[in-house]
Design an enzyme around this catalytic site. Structure first.
Site, mmCIF file in Angstrom:
data_model
loop_
_atom_site.group_PDB
_atom_site.id
_atom_site.type_symbol
_atom_site.label_atom_id
_atom_site.label_comp_id
_atom_site.label_asym_id
_atom_site.label_seq_id
_atom_site.Cartn_x
_atom_site.Cartn_y
_atom_site.Cartn_z
ATOM 1 N N GLY A 342 54.136 27.804 18.418
ATOM 2 C CA GLY A 342 54.089 26.771 17.391
ATOM 3 C C GLY A 342 53.512 27.235 16.071
ATOM 4 N N GLU A 365 77.091 39.894 0.277
ATOM 5 C CA GLU A 365 78.109 40.938 0.367
ATOM 6 C C GLU A 365 79.097 40.696 1.517
ATOM 7 O OE1 GLU A 365 76.040 41.151 -1.894
ATOM 8 O OE2 GLU A 365 74.999 43.060 -1.845
#
Length: 395
Positions: A342, A365
């Site tokens: 967490g 790209e």
């Protein structure tokens, strides 16, 4: 058949180590401390960052020495862009785009264009950005932007978006249709009348960089703005994006290395039921899988860089590096989040930012589908892995 390209031999090891060490030291002592400010404000303080990058030599890494740059080989450059990918993502994006497309101009630009632009990229006074992506079109012959010859000029019309570094670029390499199926490339200064730039909404990660909209409204440029010959735009695009895909893969490597480093430290520090979670087989498996992806990606990058530095075109290798890199960093950051639990999902820990920043690697790209297309096309055209010296066909 593919033609060889001009490649940088690199610089002597002693000079390279001094440059690399200077950059690495500044990354962690001067740039990394800016992370919180950039993440909170969603702006990179260019008045602070660009002078630092210029002073340490990070803006001219791939510019040939004849224009004042460092002239690094690709093998020498990859560890540096990988290190930038370990800190705040917006900083990595600025350095990547600036160096990648300065390198592109050094390969595809005319002598006049290179001499007018490249020397000032070393300080950041000039910076080149790609103006390719459009809101309503694909690439290549599908582009909606047009370039019409008018006497000694070309008139450009169209709209581009998601143009990275649009807020700091002094020049744009603009791609437009110059015929029914032909694409041409033009070097267009930012201040050219008719060219306007507006911001787009903030991004998920890599905060602080601008991926803006560029409007071309009857933009008139001289014929000398044409890069190469009319109709060579697709060839220029392939050549520029080819090696830039390797740079994205190196960025994936750097982010992955940082995520693993943080995960190992957390696993040793975090104690449950009386012992560190590093002692648990489930966590050990995560770490081993992360390390395996990193090791494989390092090997792919070393091979691709070696071939490029030897003068060989690498369309298949570049696409495979980019594809594997984005998949690897996805898996690594997934497992890093699981190791951290967490706390890794909060802004209290760098894993949260690395996780978000890495997702840009999916898109830069070319998306994964484009990498599949390029790689498969090369395989079907006869490429074999066993012959490293055989030029790759692009027919």
């Amino acid at each position: 058949m593919s033609t060889a390209h001009t490649h940088a031999p690199g610089i002597p090891d002693t000079d390279y180590r001094a440059l690399r060490d200077r950059i690495f030291e500044a990354i962690w002592s001067e740039l990394d401390p800016l992370e919180q400010q950039i993440e909170d404000n969603e702006q990179v303080p260019h008045d602070i960052v660009m002078p630092i990058l210029g002073r340490i030599g990070a803006l001219g890494l791939l510019v040939p020495q004849e224009f004042g740059g460092s002239g690094l080989s690709i093998t020498q450059y990859l560890p540096i862009i990988a290190e930038f990918a370990k800190v705040q993502g917006g900083l990595r994006v600025i350095v990547h785009v600036h160096n990648s497309f300065a390198h592109a101009l050094s390969e595809i630009g005319s002598e006049q264009q290179k001499r007018e632009v490249l020397p000032d990229t070393i300080t950041g006074r000039h910076s080149v950005a790609f103006a390719l992506t459009e809101p309503g079109s694909g690439t290549g012959a599908d582009l909606g932007s047009t370039a019409v010859r008018d006497g000694d000029d070309y008139v450009l019309q169209g709209e581009k978006w998601l143009i990275t570094n649009s807020d700091i670029a002094s020049h744009f390499i603009v791609f437009a249709r110059s015929g029914d199926t032909e694409v041409s490339a033009f070097l267009v200064p930012r201040e050219t009348p008719g060219l306007t730039i507006t911001a787009l909404p903030e991004t998920m990660g890599c905060k602080g960089t601008e991926h803006g909209r560029v409007i071309l409204d009857t933009v008139r440029v001289p014929a000398t703005a044409l890069i190469g010959a009319e109709g060579q735009g697709s060839e220029h695009l392939e050549r520029a994006l080819e090696i830039s895909r390797v740079f994205i893969a190196a960025s994936s490597l750097g982010t992955s290395e940082r995520a693993l480093e943080l995960s190992i430290a957390h696993a040793k520090r975090r104690v449950t039921f009386g012992k560190p979670i590093a002692a648990r087989q489930a966590v050990q498996r995560y770490l081993a899988e992360m390390a395996t992806d990193i090791y494989a990606l390092r090997g792919m990058l070393a091979d691709a860089a070696h071939k490029w530095d030897a003068g060989q075109r690498i369309p298949a290798e570049a696409s495979m590096c980019k594809l594997f890199g984005l998949e690897a960093v996805g898996r690594v950051t997934d497992r890093a989040l699981l190791v951290h639990g967490g706390i890794g999902y909060t802004r209290a820990h760098p894993i949260e930012r690395l996780y978000r920043d890495a997702r840009l690697n999916w898109l830069e790209e070319g998306t994964p589908t484009i990498q599949y297309l390029v790689t498969a096309g090369q395989l079907l055209d006869g490429y074999t892995f066993g012959d490293a010296q055989r030029p790759i066909s692009r027919s």
